[in-house]
Design a protein around this motif. Structure first.
Motif, PDB file in Angstrom:
ATOM      1  N   PHE A 105     -41.463  20.735   8.563  1.00 48.35           N
ATOM      2  CA  PHE A 105     -42.619  20.439   7.716  1.00 48.35           C
ATOM      3  C   PHE A 105     -43.380  21.725   7.401  1.00 48.35           C
ATOM      4  O   PHE A 105     -43.741  21.982   6.250  1.00 48.35           O
ATOM      5  CB  PHE A 105     -43.548  19.435   8.401  1.00 48.35           C
ATOM      6  CG  PHE A 105     -44.790  19.129   7.613  1.00 48.35           C
ATOM      7  CD1 PHE A 105     -44.792  18.110   6.690  1.00 48.35           C
ATOM      8  CD2 PHE A 105     -45.955  19.876   7.781  1.00 48.35           C
ATOM      9  CE1 PHE A 105     -45.932  17.826   5.930  1.00 48.35           C
ATOM     10  CE2 PHE A 105     -47.092  19.602   7.035  1.00 48.35           C
ATOM     11  CZ  PHE A 105     -47.087  18.580   6.105  1.00 48.35           C
ATOM     12  N   THR A 126     -43.911  23.287   3.565  1.00 47.67           N
ATOM     13  CA  THR A 126     -45.210  23.321   2.894  1.00 47.67           C
ATOM     14  C   THR A 126     -45.311  24.509   1.940  1.00 47.67           C
ATOM     15  O   THR A 126     -46.163  24.508   1.039  1.00 47.67           O
ATOM     16  CB  THR A 126     -46.364  23.389   3.913  1.00 47.67           C
ATOM     17  OG1 THR A 126     -46.162  24.477   4.814  1.00 47.67           O
ATOM     18  CG2 THR A 126     -46.479  22.081   4.681  1.00 47.67           C
ATOM     19  N   PHE A 172     -44.073  20.155  -2.626  1.00 47.90           N
ATOM     20  CA  PHE A 172     -43.816  19.365  -1.424  1.00 47.90           C
ATOM     21  C   PHE A 172     -45.077  18.665  -0.919  1.00 47.90           C
ATOM     22  O   PHE A 172     -45.066  17.456  -0.651  1.00 47.90           O
ATOM     23  CB  PHE A 172     -43.226  20.234  -0.314  1.00 47.90           C
ATOM     24  CG  PHE A 172     -43.109  19.511   1.008  1.00 47.90           C
ATOM     25  CD1 PHE A 172     -42.069  18.620   1.225  1.00 47.90           C
ATOM     26  CD2 PHE A 172     -44.049  19.705   2.017  1.00 47.90           C
ATOM     27  CE1 PHE A 172     -41.969  17.929   2.434  1.00 47.90           C
ATOM     28  CE2 PHE A 172     -43.949  19.031   3.225  1.00 47.90           C
ATOM     29  CZ  PHE A 172     -42.907  18.136   3.435  1.00 47.90           C
ATOM     30  N   GLN A 173     -46.164  19.406  -0.752  1.00 49.04           N
ATOM     31  CA  GLN A 173     -47.343  18.841  -0.118  1.00 49.04           C
ATOM     32  C   GLN A 173     -47.949  17.693  -0.927  1.00 49.04           C
ATOM     33  O   GLN A 173     -48.346  16.665  -0.357  1.00 49.04           O
ATOM     34  CB  GLN A 173     -48.385  19.927   0.124  1.00 49.04           C
ATOM     35  CG  GLN A 173     -49.390  19.579   1.215  1.00 49.04           C
ATOM     36  CD  GLN A 173     -50.092  20.811   1.740  1.00 49.04           C
ATOM     37  OE1 GLN A 173     -50.374  21.741   0.995  1.00 49.04           O
ATOM     38  NE2 GLN A 173     -50.381  20.819   3.029  1.00 49.04           N
ATOM     39  N   PHE A 194     -45.685  14.737  -0.552  1.00 47.40           N
ATOM     40  CA  PHE A 194     -45.791  14.231   0.812  1.00 47.40           C
ATOM     41  C   PHE A 194     -47.039  13.360   0.969  1.00 47.40           C
ATOM     42  O   PHE A 194     -46.971  12.245   1.493  1.00 47.40           O
ATOM     43  CB  PHE A 194     -45.833  15.392   1.806  1.00 47.40           C
ATOM     44  CG  PHE A 194     -46.130  14.971   3.220  1.00 47.40           C
ATOM     45  CD1 PHE A 194     -45.098  14.586   4.067  1.00 47.40           C
ATOM     46  CD2 PHE A 194     -47.437  14.936   3.704  1.00 47.40           C
ATOM     47  CE1 PHE A 194     -45.367  14.176   5.367  1.00 47.40           C
ATOM     48  CE2 PHE A 194     -47.713  14.530   5.003  1.00 47.40           C
ATOM     49  CZ  PHE A 194     -46.675  14.144   5.837  1.00 47.40           C
ATOM     50  N   ARG A 195     -48.180  13.860   0.529  1.00 48.70           N
ATOM     51  CA  ARG A 195     -49.437  13.133   0.722  1.00 48.70           C
ATOM     52  C   ARG A 195     -49.459  11.815  -0.042  1.00 48.70           C
ATOM     53  O   ARG A 195     -50.059  10.841   0.424  1.00 48.70           O
ATOM     54  CB  ARG A 195     -50.612  14.022   0.305  1.00 48.70           C
ATOM     55  CG  ARG A 195     -50.868  15.151   1.277  1.00 48.70           C
ATOM     56  CD  ARG A 195     -52.000  16.060   0.844  1.00 48.70           C
ATOM     57  NE  ARG A 195     -52.305  17.043   1.885  1.00 48.70           N
ATOM     58  CZ  ARG A 195     -53.188  18.016   1.755  1.00 48.70           C
ATOM     59  NH1 ARG A 195     -53.865  18.144   0.607  1.00 48.70           N
ATOM     60  NH2 ARG A 195     -53.412  18.859   2.744  1.00 48.70           N
ATOM     61  N   GLU A 197     -52.230  14.742   5.771  1.00 47.69           N
ATOM     62  CA  GLU A 197     -51.898  15.273   7.098  1.00 47.69           C
ATOM     63  C   GLU A 197     -53.011  16.133   7.681  1.00 47.69           C
ATOM     64  O   GLU A 197     -52.946  16.518   8.860  1.00 47.69           O
ATOM     65  CB  GLU A 197     -50.587  16.071   7.037  1.00 47.69           C
ATOM     66  CG  GLU A 197     -50.711  17.501   6.548  1.00 47.69           C
ATOM     67  CD  GLU A 197     -51.000  17.639   5.069  1.00 47.69           C
ATOM     68  OE1 GLU A 197     -51.286  18.771   4.635  1.00 47.69           O
ATOM     69  OE2 GLU A 197     -50.948  16.611   4.345  1.00 47.69           O
ATOM     70  N   TRP A 243     -43.918  11.499   9.462  1.00 48.35           N
ATOM     71  CA  TRP A 243     -42.893  12.413   8.950  1.00 48.35           C
ATOM     72  C   TRP A 243     -41.852  12.727  10.015  1.00 48.35           C
ATOM     73  O   TRP A 243     -40.637  12.646   9.763  1.00 48.35           O
ATOM     74  CB  TRP A 243     -43.556  13.696   8.453  1.00 48.35           C
ATOM     75  CG  TRP A 243     -42.632  14.868   8.305  1.00 48.35           C
ATOM     76  CD1 TRP A 243     -42.444  15.886   9.198  1.00 48.35           C
ATOM     77  CD2 TRP A 243     -41.758  15.154   7.200  1.00 48.35           C
ATOM     78  NE1 TRP A 243     -41.515  16.798   8.726  1.00 48.35           N
ATOM     79  CE2 TRP A 243     -41.076  16.369   7.504  1.00 48.35           C
ATOM     80  CE3 TRP A 243     -41.491  14.520   5.998  1.00 48.35           C
ATOM     81  CZ2 TRP A 243     -40.152  16.946   6.640  1.00 48.35           C
ATOM     82  CZ3 TRP A 243     -40.556  15.095   5.129  1.00 48.35           C
ATOM     83  CH2 TRP A 243     -39.904  16.286   5.449  1.00 48.35           C
ATOM     84  N   LYS A 291     -39.417   6.610   2.256  1.00 45.20           N
ATOM     85  CA  LYS A 291     -39.802   7.781   3.038  1.00 45.20           C
ATOM     86  C   LYS A 291     -38.575   8.591   3.463  1.00 45.20           C
ATOM     87  O   LYS A 291     -38.576   9.825   3.406  1.00 45.20           O
ATOM     88  CB  LYS A 291     -40.606   7.353   4.268  1.00 45.20           C
ATOM     89  CG  LYS A 291     -41.977   6.802   3.956  1.00 45.20           C
ATOM     90  CD  LYS A 291     -42.686   6.338   5.234  1.00 45.20           C
ATOM     91  CE  LYS A 291     -44.073   5.813   4.943  1.00 45.20           C
ATOM     92  NZ  LYS A 291     -44.756   5.321   6.164  1.00 45.20           N
ATOM     93  N   ALA A 338     -37.566  12.503   2.562  1.00 47.39           N
ATOM     94  CA  ALA A 338     -37.202  13.509   3.570  1.00 47.39           C
ATOM     95  C   ALA A 338     -35.814  14.078   3.290  1.00 47.39           C
ATOM     96  O   ALA A 338     -35.597  15.293   3.384  1.00 47.39           O
ATOM     97  CB  ALA A 338     -37.261  12.894   4.970  1.00 47.39           C
ATOM     98  N   TRP A 353     -35.760  16.700   0.364  1.00 43.58           N
ATOM     99  CA  TRP A 353     -36.313  18.017   0.669  1.00 43.58           C
ATOM    100  C   TRP A 353     -35.514  18.759   1.730  1.00 43.58           C
ATOM    101  O   TRP A 353     -35.237  19.952   1.595  1.00 43.58           O
ATOM    102  CB  TRP A 353     -37.776  17.872   1.104  1.00 43.58           C
ATOM    103  CG  TRP A 353     -38.695  17.671  -0.059  1.00 43.58           C
ATOM    104  CD1 TRP A 353     -39.159  16.475  -0.547  1.00 43.58           C
ATOM    105  CD2 TRP A 353     -39.220  18.679  -0.920  1.00 43.58           C
ATOM    106  NE1 TRP A 353     -39.952  16.680  -1.655  1.00 43.58           N
ATOM    107  CE2 TRP A 353     -40.010  18.028  -1.902  1.00 43.58           C
ATOM    108  CE3 TRP A 353     -39.107  20.061  -0.961  1.00 43.58           C
ATOM    109  CZ2 TRP A 353     -40.679  18.732  -2.906  1.00 43.58           C
ATOM    110  CZ3 TRP A 353     -39.781  20.770  -1.957  1.00 43.58           C
ATOM    111  CH2 TRP A 353     -40.546  20.101  -2.920  1.00 43.58           C
TER     112      TRP A 353
END
Length: 324
Positions: free
Chosen positions: A176, A180, A185-186, A189-190, A196, A231, A308, A312, A315
């Motif tokens: 992770f 970032t 990505f971030q 992800f959020r 996070e 995650w 989810k 993952a 990425w």
């Protein structure tokens, strides 16, 4: 895990073997992902049965050189426990190398491991909290004792607990941090996992005080505690499923719906991969039940969980050699 053969006699050998039945020495080359009969051995070959080749010009292999701290091997069962824990670490690193993580092509940061034992020789058990912080991963090698690990699994009400699982979970936190730095990505992800940056310590305390049912949005109860843990649990389960599917096809097994010469680590369609992995799990669950054993994979992939895991997969499978 892929299947291996001895170069000297072409017999089947296994990932952890130091010697073939024909008598030839075996050395695993993590860059080539193959067994060799001649190589410079890791300096830990005798001490903890590490069969990996040493990094050129160094004494330790790619895996052992990541362990900054190890327990005192002359105390109790520490040598045997470290041997088992390091074998699990090598297994997971070999899995991730299929996606170019920590290979020569990967120019990014490497994790650093503190391999600690509860038995320090002080007469009382040392408390160890496994976790990841800024590139450092703490692993409690005491849990390489199966009886201790099963007892803790029961105490925590978990469906699954293993040393390989610990490494997959903690390395997910490390990945992770690497990801970032990748554009997009971030934000993505959020949108899926949540913010996070929420207070981690407070979230864990709330989890232990008022544990939540995972419902249909989380793969485990622990995943409900914080986006970071959601995650890590999600990635660990992705790695579980890809690897047991890879082991299935590498063993020469086939079933309806699995293409000939299927390569799970090369799969780019995560939906297809999860469908195949679920079918493999169901089949092996049925075999285990015939022997009155626990299910291989006792989890249900709901639409949200699949979403989810697909995130993952996209990425992690595509960014190993990008220096993210």
């Amino acid at each position: 895990m892929q299947s291996f053969t001895c170069p000297a006699c072409d017999s089947r050998v296994y990932f952890e073997n130091l010697f073939c039945a024909c008598g030839a020495a075996l050395f695993y080359d993590p860059e080539a992902r193959a067994m060799l009969n001649e190589a410079d051995p890791c300096a830990n070959r005798d001490a903890i049965q590490c069969n990996w080749v040493a990094i050129p010009g160094e004494t330790l292999c790619r895996s052992c050189c990541m362990s900054d701290v190890v327990p005192a091997l002359h105390i109790g069962d520490n040598q045997q426990l470290l041997e088992r824990a390091e074998r699990a670490k090598r297994w997971v690193l070999a899995n991730l190398s299929n996606w170019q993580w920590f290979t020569d092509a990967d120019g990014g940061m490497r994790p650093r491991f503190q391999m600690l034992s509860e038995n320090t020789g002080a007469g009382r058990a040392e408390q160890i909290m496994m976790g990841h912080d800024n590139g450092e991963i703490v692993i409690n090698v005491t849990e390489a004792d199966e009886l201790i690990r099963v007892k803790r699994q029961q105490e925590l009400g978990e469906q699954y607990r293993s040393m390989v699982g610990h490494f997959r979970h903690e390395l997910a936190h490390f990945l992770f941090d690497r990801l970032t730095a990748a554009p997009g990505f971030q934000d993505e992800f959020r949108a899926l996992f949540g913010d996070e940056s929420a207070d981690y310590a407070a979230a864990l305390q709330e989890h232990y005080n008022n544990p939540k049912d995972p419902g249909e949005d989380f793969i485990t109860a622990y995943a409900t505690s914080h986006p970071h843990e959601d995650w890590a649990e999600t990635v660990a389960h992705l790695l579980h499923m890809v690897d047991f599917t890879d082991s299935f096809v590498s063993a020469g097994l086939m079933m309806k719906g699995i293409p000939a010469n299927y390569q799970p680590y090369a799969e780019t369609d995560a939906d297809h991969l999860l469908t195949i992995a679920a079918e493999v799990a169901i089949a092996i669950n049925d075999i285990n039940r015939a022997l009155d054993n626990s299910d291989l994979y006792p989890f249900i992939l709901t639409p949200k969980i699949r979403e989810k895991i697909k995130f993952a997969h996209g990425w992690i499978s595509q960014h190993g050699a990008r220096g993210a």
